[in-house]
Enzyme design. Structure first.
Site, PDB file in Angstrom:
ATOM      1  CG  HIS A  69      -4.581   1.318  -6.750  1.00 16.20           C
ATOM      2  ND1 HIS A  69      -5.548   2.263  -6.449  1.00 16.20           N
ATOM      3  CD2 HIS A  69      -3.657   1.424  -5.767  1.00 16.20           C
ATOM      4  CE1 HIS A  69      -5.225   2.897  -5.343  1.00 16.20           C
ATOM      5  NE2 HIS A  69      -4.082   2.400  -4.901  1.00 16.20           N
TER       6      HIS A  69
ATOM      7  CG  HIS B 169       0.853   3.561  -4.182  1.00 22.46           C
ATOM      8  ND1 HIS B 169       0.521   4.890  -4.110  1.00 22.46           N
ATOM      9  CD2 HIS B 169      -0.292   2.870  -3.933  1.00 22.46           C
ATOM     10  CE1 HIS B 169      -0.776   5.004  -3.812  1.00 22.46           C
ATOM     11  NE2 HIS B 169      -1.289   3.801  -3.702  1.00 22.46           N
TER      12      HIS B 169
ATOM     13  CG  HIS C 155      -5.704   6.539  -2.958  1.00 25.84           C
ATOM     14  ND1 HIS C 155      -5.031   6.821  -4.112  1.00 25.84           N
ATOM     15  CD2 HIS C 155      -5.120   5.408  -2.453  1.00 25.84           C
ATOM     16  CE1 HIS C 155      -4.081   5.908  -4.291  1.00 25.84           C
ATOM     17  NE2 HIS C 155      -4.116   5.037  -3.305  1.00 25.84           N
TER      18      HIS C 155
ATOM     19  CD  GLU D 230      -6.718   2.751   1.652  1.00 24.32           C
ATOM     20  OE1 GLU D 230      -6.433   3.892   1.242  1.00 24.32           O
ATOM     21  OE2 GLU D 230      -5.871   1.839   1.764  1.00 24.32           O
TER      22      GLU D 230
ATOM     23  CG  ASP E 165      -2.826  -0.003  -2.228  1.00 19.89           C
ATOM     24  OD1 ASP E 165      -2.471   0.965  -2.903  1.00 19.89           O
ATOM     25  OD2 ASP E 165      -3.470   0.107  -1.160  1.00 19.89           O
ATOM     26  CG  ASP E 166       1.312   0.667  -1.132  1.00 20.50           C
ATOM     27  OD1 ASP E 166       2.057   1.512  -1.654  1.00 20.50           O
ATOM     28  OD2 ASP E 166       0.125   0.886  -0.840  1.00 20.50           O
TER      29      ASP E 166
HETATM   30  N1  HPA Z   1      -2.907   4.530   0.245  1.00 17.02           N
HETATM   31  C1  HPA Z   1      -2.825   5.847   0.334  1.00 17.02           C
HETATM   32  N2  HPA Z   1      -1.717   6.508   0.078  1.00 17.02           N
HETATM   33  C2  HPA Z   1      -0.634   5.841  -0.276  1.00 17.02           C
HETATM   34  C3  HPA Z   1      -0.660   4.472  -0.384  1.00 17.02           C
HETATM   35  C4  HPA Z   1      -1.855   3.782  -0.118  1.00 17.02           C
HETATM   36  O1  HPA Z   1      -1.934   2.551  -0.196  1.00 17.02           O
HETATM   37  N3  HPA Z   1       0.579   4.092  -0.770  1.00 17.02           N
HETATM   38  C5  HPA Z   1       1.300   5.195  -0.899  1.00 17.02           C
HETATM   39  N4  HPA Z   1       0.588   6.269  -0.593  1.00 17.02           N
HETATM   40 ZN    ZN Z   2      -3.162   3.112  -3.154  1.00 14.17          ZN
END
Ligand code: HPA
Ligand code: ZN
Length: 322
Positions: free
Chosen positions: A11, A13, A189, A192, A270-271
């Site tokens: 996971h 992006h 997703h 969260e 994630d990011d």
């Molecule tokens: N969560 C949800 N949407 C997203 C994310 C994330 O971490 N990164 C890019 N789009």
């Molecule tokens: Zn994500």
């Protein structure tokens, strides 16, 4: 110390992995003022909505096929340098369309980055095409149709990201039907920003084998049992969850509770630079903040390979490398 362990990431992006220094160089190259979103070498945002806005602005300085090849190669190189053998990158061909590059050239650039990284470092990678909720159901269906028609062997999954508070999962079910019919792996997703109900919606309306985050399932014990019974895999991103204040601190984070309840869990970043983390740090946190032993951490990695959107021959090869 987790530097000796093999690693897997399900996971992440792609644009969310963009190193701030590279983003700054790109902004200068295209004469784009990013100062409201990138300052002192760090991305600037303050809540989930402003994170998404920052993410979209940062994405806009990656414009050409070569920009995407370089971004992909750069991130996979970093992963390979810490012992990562497999990576799934969440990509948005729709974004390629929005910036005028086109979905084909966007994906071609990303695939070139994967090719270079595999050749240089032996890292295996696949792509998960995503729709973003805040661009609406039609755009998400467009992303699913692209993924279904692309017949690209590196595109093996479909996801739904973006503003979780926008619409209900059912509004996006048609996109997942298209992706499922095309044989793509499904993940979404949920759990969260929104609570346990969003994970239930995802299970009921999409029937995914994996859920992005899903950690707020902990609010409903029946749901935790359902996840464990079904064998659904959670792509847990602890550093992201703390940065976005889904939980106040690691002591309150349910990763260990979920694992002990029999839920299949994996760890991802994630990011990463947006959330001041990296896959390296997530593995260190597994040890230092969650107290997992090396063998328990290898369980997380093995679960990741078992749940990876790859053909069985590749899965066997990855399991053998672990
Ligand atoms: N969560 C949800 N949407 C997203 C994310 C994330 O971490 N990164 C890019 N789009
Ligand atoms: Zn994500």
């Amino acid at each position: 110390m987790t530097s000796h362990l093999k690693k897997v990431e399900l996971h992440c992006h792609l644009e969310g992995a963009a190193p701030p220094a590279l983003t700054l160089a790109q902004a200068r190259k295209y004469n784009i003022d990013l100062s409201a979103y990138l300052s002192d070498g760090a991305y600037v945002w303050h809540d989930f909505a402003s994170f998404l806005e920052c993410y979209d602005k940062v994405s806009e300085v990656y414009k050409s096929e070569e920009d995407y090849a370089l971004l992909t190669e750069t991130y996979l190189e970093e992963l390979a340098s810490i012992g990562t053998i497999y990576s799934e990158l969440i990509v948005s061909p729709d974004h390629g369309k929005r910036i005028g590059l086109g979905a084909e050239a966007y994906i071609a650039g990303v695939c070139e980055g994967i090719r270079r990284a595999r050749e240089a470092h032996g890292i295996e990678a696949r792509l998960i095409v995503t729709g973003e909720r805040h661009f609406g159901p039609e755009s998400v269906i467009g992303a699913a149709e692209y993924a279904a028609k692309a017949k690209n062997p590196l595109i093996t999954g479909f996801n739904l990201a973006g503003e979780e508070r926008m619409g209900r999962v059912a509004d996006y079910a048609r996109a997942f039907d298209i992706a499922r019919d095309a044989g793509l792996g499904l993940t979404i997703h949920a759990g969260e920003v929104c609570g346990a109900f969003s994970v239930e919606d995802a299970l009921n309306d999409v029937r995914p084998s994996r859920i992005g985050h899903g950690v707020r399932a902990i609010e409903n014990p029946d749901l935790v049992k359902r996840l464990a019974d079904q064998g659904a895999v959670l792509e847990v991103c602890p550093g992201s969850n703390i940065a976005l204040k889904v939980f106040p601190d690691f002591a309150a984070h349910p990763l260990r509770k979920l694992k002990e309840a029999g839920v299949r869990v994996t760890i991802s970043s994630d990011d990463p630079p947006f959330f001041h983390t990296s896959l390296k740090r997530e593995y260190e946190l597994a040890s230092e903040a969650f107290g997992f032993s090396d063998s328990e951490i290898n369980d997380l990695t093995r679960t990741g390979i078992e749940a990876a959107f790859v053909d069985e021959e590749t899965r066997r090869a990855l399991l053998a490398r672990l």
